[in-house]
Design a protein around this motif. Structure first.
Motif, PDB file in Angstrom:
ATOM      1  N   PRO A  88       0.824  -1.199   0.000  1.00 34.82           N
ATOM      2  CA  PRO A  88       0.000   0.000   0.000  1.00 34.82           C
ATOM      3  C   PRO A  88       0.868   1.263   0.000  1.00 34.82           C
ATOM      4  O   PRO A  88       2.089   1.175   0.209  1.00 34.82           O
ATOM      5  N   ASN A  90       2.968   4.466   0.995  1.00 33.95           N
ATOM      6  CA  ASN A  90       3.657   4.958   2.181  1.00 33.95           C
ATOM      7  C   ASN A  90       4.149   3.869   3.136  1.00 33.95           C
ATOM      8  O   ASN A  90       4.511   4.157   4.270  1.00 33.95           O
ATOM      9  N   LYS A  93       8.240   0.881   0.772  1.00 32.42           N
ATOM     10  CA  LYS A  93       8.842   0.084  -0.309  1.00 32.42           C
ATOM     11  C   LYS A  93      10.102   0.760  -0.857  1.00 32.42           C
ATOM     12  O   LYS A  93      11.143   0.123  -0.990  1.00 32.42           O
ATOM     13  N   GLU A 106      13.082   8.169  -4.754  1.00 34.12           N
ATOM     14  CA  GLU A 106      12.535   9.079  -3.752  1.00 34.12           C
ATOM     15  C   GLU A 106      11.670   8.300  -2.752  1.00 34.12           C
ATOM     16  O   GLU A 106      10.811   7.499  -3.136  1.00 34.12           O
ATOM     17  N   ALA A 108       9.234   9.345   0.537  1.00 33.37           N
ATOM     18  CA  ALA A 108       8.737  10.551   1.198  1.00 33.37           C
ATOM     19  C   ALA A 108       7.458  10.260   1.956  1.00 33.37           C
ATOM     20  O   ALA A 108       6.761   9.282   1.684  1.00 33.37           O
ATOM     21  N   THR A 113       4.235   8.405  -3.833  1.00 31.25           N
ATOM     22  CA  THR A 113       5.530   8.998  -4.169  1.00 31.25           C
ATOM     23  C   THR A 113       6.095   8.301  -5.402  1.00 31.25           C
ATOM     24  O   THR A 113       6.630   8.941  -6.299  1.00 31.25           O
ATOM     25  N   THR A 114       6.003   6.975  -5.427  1.00 36.59           N
ATOM     26  CA  THR A 114       6.556   6.206  -6.549  1.00 36.59           C
ATOM     27  C   THR A 114       5.505   6.056  -7.641  1.00 36.59           C
ATOM     28  O   THR A 114       4.379   5.650  -7.351  1.00 36.59           O
ATOM     29  N   PRO A 136       2.364   2.133  -5.422  1.00 36.59           N
ATOM     30  CA  PRO A 136       1.484   1.437  -4.481  1.00 36.59           C
ATOM     31  C   PRO A 136       0.283   0.780  -5.169  1.00 36.59           C
ATOM     32  O   PRO A 136      -0.116   1.189  -6.250  1.00 36.59           O
ATOM     33  N   ASP A 207       9.611   0.334  14.478  1.00 35.39           N
ATOM     34  CA  ASP A 207      10.005   1.316  15.486  1.00 35.39           C
ATOM     35  C   ASP A 207       8.816   2.176  15.913  1.00 35.39           C
ATOM     36  O   ASP A 207       8.897   2.925  16.894  1.00 35.39           O
ATOM     37  N   THR A 232      12.675  -2.673  10.658  1.00 31.10           N
ATOM     38  CA  THR A 232      12.601  -1.214  10.632  1.00 31.10           C
ATOM     39  C   THR A 232      13.608  -0.806   9.587  1.00 31.10           C
ATOM     40  O   THR A 232      14.816  -0.827   9.838  1.00 31.10           O
TER      41      THR A 232
HETATM   42  N1  GTP Z   1       9.566   5.317  11.339  1.00 33.91           N
HETATM   43  C1  GTP Z   1       9.814   4.721  10.192  1.00 33.91           C
HETATM   44  N2  GTP Z   1       9.542   5.371   9.049  1.00 33.91           N
HETATM   45  C2  GTP Z   1       9.793   4.732   7.896  1.00 33.91           C
HETATM   46  C3  GTP Z   1      10.315   3.413   7.844  1.00 33.91           C
HETATM   47  N3  GTP Z   1      10.418   3.058   6.552  1.00 33.91           N
HETATM   48  C4  GTP Z   1       9.982   4.097   5.822  1.00 33.91           C
HETATM   49  N4  GTP Z   1       9.611   5.121   6.629  1.00 33.91           N
HETATM   50  C5  GTP Z   1       9.076   6.430   6.229  1.00 33.91           C
HETATM   51  O1  GTP Z   1       7.811   6.227   5.619  1.00 33.91           O
HETATM   52  C6  GTP Z   1       7.596   7.189   4.592  1.00 33.91           C
HETATM   53  C7  GTP Z   1       7.193   6.500   3.319  1.00 33.91           C
HETATM   54  O2  GTP Z   1       8.288   5.766   2.831  1.00 33.91           O
HETATM   55  P1  GTP Z   1       8.430   5.366   1.296  1.00 33.91           P
HETATM   56  O3  GTP Z   1       9.631   4.490   1.199  1.00 33.91           O
HETATM   57  O4  GTP Z   1       8.358   6.548   0.407  1.00 33.91           O
HETATM   58  O5  GTP Z   1       7.083   4.499   1.104  1.00 33.91           O
HETATM   59  P2  GTP Z   1       6.528   3.831  -0.219  1.00 33.91           P
HETATM   60  O6  GTP Z   1       5.890   2.558   0.176  1.00 33.91           O
HETATM   61  O7  GTP Z   1       7.606   3.739  -1.253  1.00 33.91           O
HETATM   62  O8  GTP Z   1       5.416   4.890  -0.655  1.00 33.91           O
HETATM   63  P3  GTP Z   1       4.699   5.070  -2.089  1.00 33.91           P
HETATM   64  O9  GTP Z   1       5.765   5.196  -3.125  1.00 33.91           O
HETATM   65  O10 GTP Z   1       3.909   6.297  -1.944  1.00 33.91           O
HETATM   66  O11 GTP Z   1       3.856   3.868  -2.277  1.00 33.91           O
HETATM   67  C8  GTP Z   1       8.901   7.986   4.477  1.00 33.91           C
HETATM   68  O12 GTP Z   1       8.751   9.177   5.180  1.00 33.91           O
HETATM   69  C9  GTP Z   1       9.925   7.088   5.140  1.00 33.91           C
HETATM   70  O13 GTP Z   1      10.998   7.794   5.704  1.00 33.91           O
HETATM   71  C10 GTP Z   1      10.609   2.756   9.081  1.00 33.91           C
HETATM   72  O14 GTP Z   1      11.068   1.604   9.140  1.00 33.91           O
HETATM   73  N5  GTP Z   1      10.320   3.467  10.219  1.00 33.91           N
END
Ligand code: GTP
Ligand code: MG
Length: 324
Positions: A88, A90, A93, A106, A108, A113-114, A136, A207, A232
């Motif tokens: 999903p 955020n 990934k 990136e 975020a 984001t992706t 996602p 975390d 984490t």
């Molecule tokens: N606290 C915490 N934050 C995390 C962790 N992994 C990722 N994040 C935060 O979660 C947010 C989303 O991370 P992404 O890697 O962009 O997530 P994504 O799944 O690629 O998101 P989309 O591309 O939108 O699908 C960022 O602000 C990261 O810094 C973690 O293990 N712990």
């Protein structure tokens, strides 16, 4: 999300969430931008909406809306195996790709984001495993290339967000999106085929407060259907064992070759999967070896060399001398 947005904006937002096609999403996002009151309190949201709009536009250009998202996907298969990250919005990934590989994408703190699949290489001892980040999957958004990627991948890692209160609904939406497209996720390699993909679930962001409770929820939800790996990903020490885990789970086997009378080439192994044979190795090297193999000599562990048939299953760190 500020609470002081007008009801029309909320309606437009709901319509955006319901929109299935990218062109519809673009239109609804434009409505949202037009209806958003512009002041200091909405600066952040306004910038976010604009960014999302730009992404959807880029995506529509690259996938082509008439075909429903055709377009060539330019990811060359590399390394010993190909693993796709799914999840999903955020859930982390992209952060996992960045932490485990040298790819720079990136990550975020906002959803979507992706917008395109993107590969990186994980190093494990003397081999590499390809890891692919993807956009996602939600109940109303499914990127055009994801299905093909998942069907041809050696395995999938589903990334669940242990900091999110909606994690079960989000997982459910992902499973449903795939089962509607006749793809199921399975825990064992023996059960895999084009419609059954080897899968593990990563519970990321362990975390976060209450992550442990949410991990229990995931366990309850999955009922041992898939293995769960809590991590984490922003903490390097929690990722240390992942490359080896992938290597073992995928059943990757390294085979080193030697020419008669020479030392083996220990620099660059050929890679196969458990259950594959000397003949599969021949196929990787050259068709001549498949057609003309006369005999194969095998050095395994510390045993003296033996002659084996072309149907001998290979094991990790085998050394083979092929004669044609
Ligand atoms: N606290 C915490 N934050 C995390 C962790 N992994 C990722 N994040 C935060 O979660 C947010 C989303 O991370 P992404 O890697 O962009 O997530 P994504 O799944 O690629 O998101 P989309 O591309 O939108 O699908 C960022 O602000 C990261 O810094 C973690 O293990 N712990
Ligand atoms: Mg991402």
């Amino acid at each position: 999300m500020p609470t002081n947005v007008p009801p029309e904006y909320k309606k437009a937002e709901e319509a955006f969430r319901q929109a299935k096609r990218i062109d519809e999403k673009i239109e609804r996002l434009q409505d949202m931008i037009a209806l958003l009151p512009k002041h200091k309190g909405t600066d952040h949201l306004y910038a976010d909406l604009k960014r999302r709009l730009a992404r959807f536009r880029r995506e529509m250009e690259s996938t082509g809306k008439k075909t429903g998202g055709g377009g060539e996907l330019q990811i060359k298969r590399e390394g010993a195996a190909q693993v796709v990250l799914l999840g999903p919005p955020n859930s982390g990934k992209s952060s996992i790709l960045v932490s485990l590989t040298n790819a720079r994408v990136e990550a975020a703190d906002y959803p979507f984001t992706t917008t395109q699949p993107f590969p990186g290489m994980i190093e494990y001892e003397d081999i590499q495993i390809q890891l692919i980040d993807t956009p996602p999957v939600t109940h109303d958004y499914f990127h055009a290339h994801i299905l093909g990627l998942v069907r041809s991948a050696d395995a999938v890692l589903i990334v669940a967000d242990a900091s999110s209160d909606t994690l079960l609904e989000d997982l459910e939406a992902l499973f449903k999106a795939f089962s509607e497209r006749h793809v199921e996720f399975v825990p064992h390699r023996e059960d895999t085929d084009r419609d059954h993909v080897l899968t593990r679930v990563i519970a990321n962001k362990m975390d976060a407060g209450d992550a442990q409770t949410r991990l229990e929820l995931i366990k309850e939800y999955l009922q041992n259907r898939l293995d769960i790996i809590p991590i984490t990903c922003t903490d390097k020490s929690s990722l240390g064992k992942l490359p080896e885990m992938l290597f073992r789970w995928l059943g990757i086997v390294r085979v080193y070759t030697k020419a008669p009378g020479q030392k083996p080439n220990m620099e660059r192994p050929y890679t196969l999967f458990k259950g594959q044979t000397v003949l599969d190795l021949c196929a990787q090297i050259h068709r001549d070896f498949v057609e003309n193999l006369k005999s194969a000599r095998l050095w395994r562990e510390d045993n003296p060399p033996i002659t084996v048939s072309r149907f001998e299953p290979v094991q990790d760190k085998d050394i083979l001398e092929l004669h044609i």
